[in-house]
Write an enzyme that holds these catalytic residues in place. Structure first.
Site, PDB file in Angstrom:
ATOM      1  N   ASP A 162      16.952-198.551  12.316  1.00 62.03           N
ATOM      2  CA  ASP A 162      18.291-199.101  12.564  1.00 62.03           C
ATOM      3  C   ASP A 162      18.212-200.600  12.854  1.00 62.03           C
ATOM      4  O   ASP A 162      19.231-201.273  12.997  1.00 62.03           O
ATOM      5  CB  ASP A 162      19.028-198.332  13.666  1.00 62.03           C
ATOM      6  CG  ASP A 162      18.322-198.392  15.020  1.00 62.03           C
ATOM      7  OD1 ASP A 162      17.269-199.040  15.123  1.00 62.03           O
ATOM      8  OD2 ASP A 162      18.846-197.774  15.972  1.00 62.03           O
ATOM      9  N   ASP A 215      15.620-193.261  10.801  1.00 60.50           N
ATOM     10  CA  ASP A 215      15.937-193.514  12.207  1.00 60.50           C
ATOM     11  C   ASP A 215      17.314-192.905  12.530  1.00 60.50           C
ATOM     12  O   ASP A 215      18.292-193.213  11.845  1.00 60.50           O
ATOM     13  CB  ASP A 215      16.002-195.042  12.408  1.00 60.50           C
ATOM     14  CG  ASP A 215      15.520-195.474  13.762  1.00 60.50           C
ATOM     15  OD1 ASP A 215      15.105-194.622  14.565  1.00 60.50           O
ATOM     16  OD2 ASP A 215      15.540-196.700  14.012  1.00 60.50           O
ATOM     17  N   GLU A 271       7.242-199.292  22.449  1.00 59.06           N
ATOM     18  CA  GLU A 271       7.736-200.653  22.153  1.00 59.06           C
ATOM     19  C   GLU A 271       7.761-201.521  23.412  1.00 59.06           C
ATOM     20  O   GLU A 271       8.326-201.127  24.446  1.00 59.06           O
ATOM     21  CB  GLU A 271       9.143-200.589  21.537  1.00 59.06           C
ATOM     22  CG  GLU A 271       9.698-201.982  21.243  1.00 59.06           C
ATOM     23  CD  GLU A 271      10.895-202.022  20.301  1.00 59.06           C
ATOM     24  OE1 GLU A 271      11.259-200.978  19.738  1.00 59.06           O
ATOM     25  OE2 GLU A 271      11.460-203.127  20.132  1.00 59.06           O
TER      26      GLU A 271
HETATM   27  O1  KIV Z   1      14.565-199.728  14.087  1.00 59.77           O
HETATM   28  C1  KIV Z   1      13.382-200.100  14.068  1.00 59.77           C
HETATM   29  O2  KIV Z   1      12.964-200.885  13.219  1.00 59.77           O
HETATM   30  C2  KIV Z   1      12.479-199.584  15.097  1.00 59.77           C
HETATM   31  C3  KIV Z   1      11.117-200.177  15.167  1.00 59.77           C
HETATM   32  C4  KIV Z   1      11.151-201.477  15.850  1.00 59.77           C
HETATM   33  C5  KIV Z   1      10.142-199.239  15.799  1.00 59.77           C
HETATM   34  O3  KIV Z   1      12.855-198.736  15.855  1.00 59.77           O
END
Ligand code: KIV
Length: 301
Positions: free
Chosen positions: A57, A96, A195
């Site tokens: 996302d 995601d 993260e």
């Molecule tokens: O949305 C994304 O790109 C992420 C990464 C930073 C792990 O969640």
């Protein structure tokens, strides 16, 4: 490019089998993950030999120009996952789950995850946080869909965390963070993203968990690393976090190329003959006389 990695135990062709990831962790070989949001980037990540592609996302910020990931919709992730899976054949593609697509109930979480797999073509899904998210992860795994967890700085709930800040910097928060990662593993997650956490916390989580950890701003001792496509390739204008390493400056390359194009269009240097289509000479002559007689007021031949 185009060299297929030989480091897998069971993979020969097609999609990378999920158990390869724990096997890589067991052998101490690093797992490589990158985000991608369309077919060309999926194809290039595949050609470069990455193991995992996240349709993150983060697209909300780096592709769609928003201030945060919060407004990203499930439909948007479904579309982008369709594009990426058309380009990426070997890497596992993780869709995601965006904010608002899994928090309300286990049923909502399963419904959203099923869309990412069924409509998007994702191999797995990712969700953020511990706490109530653990039950959602368990429900999705129960529905037969592999789930990746994500703890530490969780951008979807950055407001609650006090902004885009490193997490787990006190002993108490670090302990809670590792406990959340363990709960997600117990719920059936096949890997956990860590993260923006101090290396000591990432090291402890990586040693405690049986499943692989994938770090972003978590130091070198995780089982793998992930970076955001536009950050690492240098064509995101926003402020990149300190953990980003730029491997290219595509933004500069693109501006330079577009500048040359604009210059050549304006000067008439583009297009050249090689960029045009030929017409047989006799057809051209017939056409020229038809145009001439039209000009003279006669009806076209
Ligand atoms: O949305 C994304 O790109 C992420 C990464 C930073 C792990 O969640």
């Amino acid at each position: 490019m185009n060299e297929k990695p030989q480091r897998y135990a069971s993979w020969t062709a097609g999609k990378l089998p999920l158990p390869e990831l724990t096997e890589l962790k067991r052998r101490g070989e690093k797992i490589v993950m990158v985000t991608a949001y369309d077919a060309p980037s999926g194809r290039l990540a595949d050609a470069a030999g990455v193991d995992l592609i996240l349709v993150g996302d983060s697209a909300g910020m780096v592709v769609h120009g928003r201030e945060s990931t919060v407004p990203v919709s499930l439909d948007e992730i479904v579309f982008m996952t369709q594009w990426v899976t058309r380009g990426a054949k070997r890497p596992l593609v993780i869709g995601d789950l965006p904010f608002g697509s899994y928090e309300a109930s286990d049923e909502q979480a399963v419904r959203s995850a099923v869309r990412l797999v069924k409509e998007g073509g994702a191999d797995a899904v990712k969700l953020e946080r511990g706490g109530t998210t653990v039950a959602r992860a368990r429900a999705i795994v129960g529905a037969g869909i592999p789930v990746m967890g994500h703890v530490g700085l969780t951008p979807q709930t950055a407001t609650v965390l006090g902004g885009f800040k490193a997490q787990g910097r006190s002993a108490e928060r670090a302990r809670e963070l590792v406990a959340d990662a363990l709960s997600l593993q117990e719920a059936g997650c096949f890997a956990i993203v860590l993260e923006a956490v101090p290396p000591a916390v990432a090291r402890a989580a990586t040693r405690t968990l049986a499943v692989p950890t994938i770090g972003i701003g978590a130091g070198a001792e995780t089982d793998g690393q992930v970076l955001v496509w536009h950050d690492m390739l240098g064509y995101y204008e926003g402020r990149a976090p300190r953990f980003v390493k730029r491997y290219a400056d595509l933004g500069d390359t693109i501006v330079e190329a577009l500048g040359r194009y604009a210059e050549e269009v304006r000067s008439g240097a583009f297009p050249e003959e090689q960029h045009t289509y030929a017409m047989p000479e006799e057809e051209q002559a017939a056409f020229a006389s038809a145009v001439a007689s039209t000009r003279a007021g006669a009806p076209p031949a």
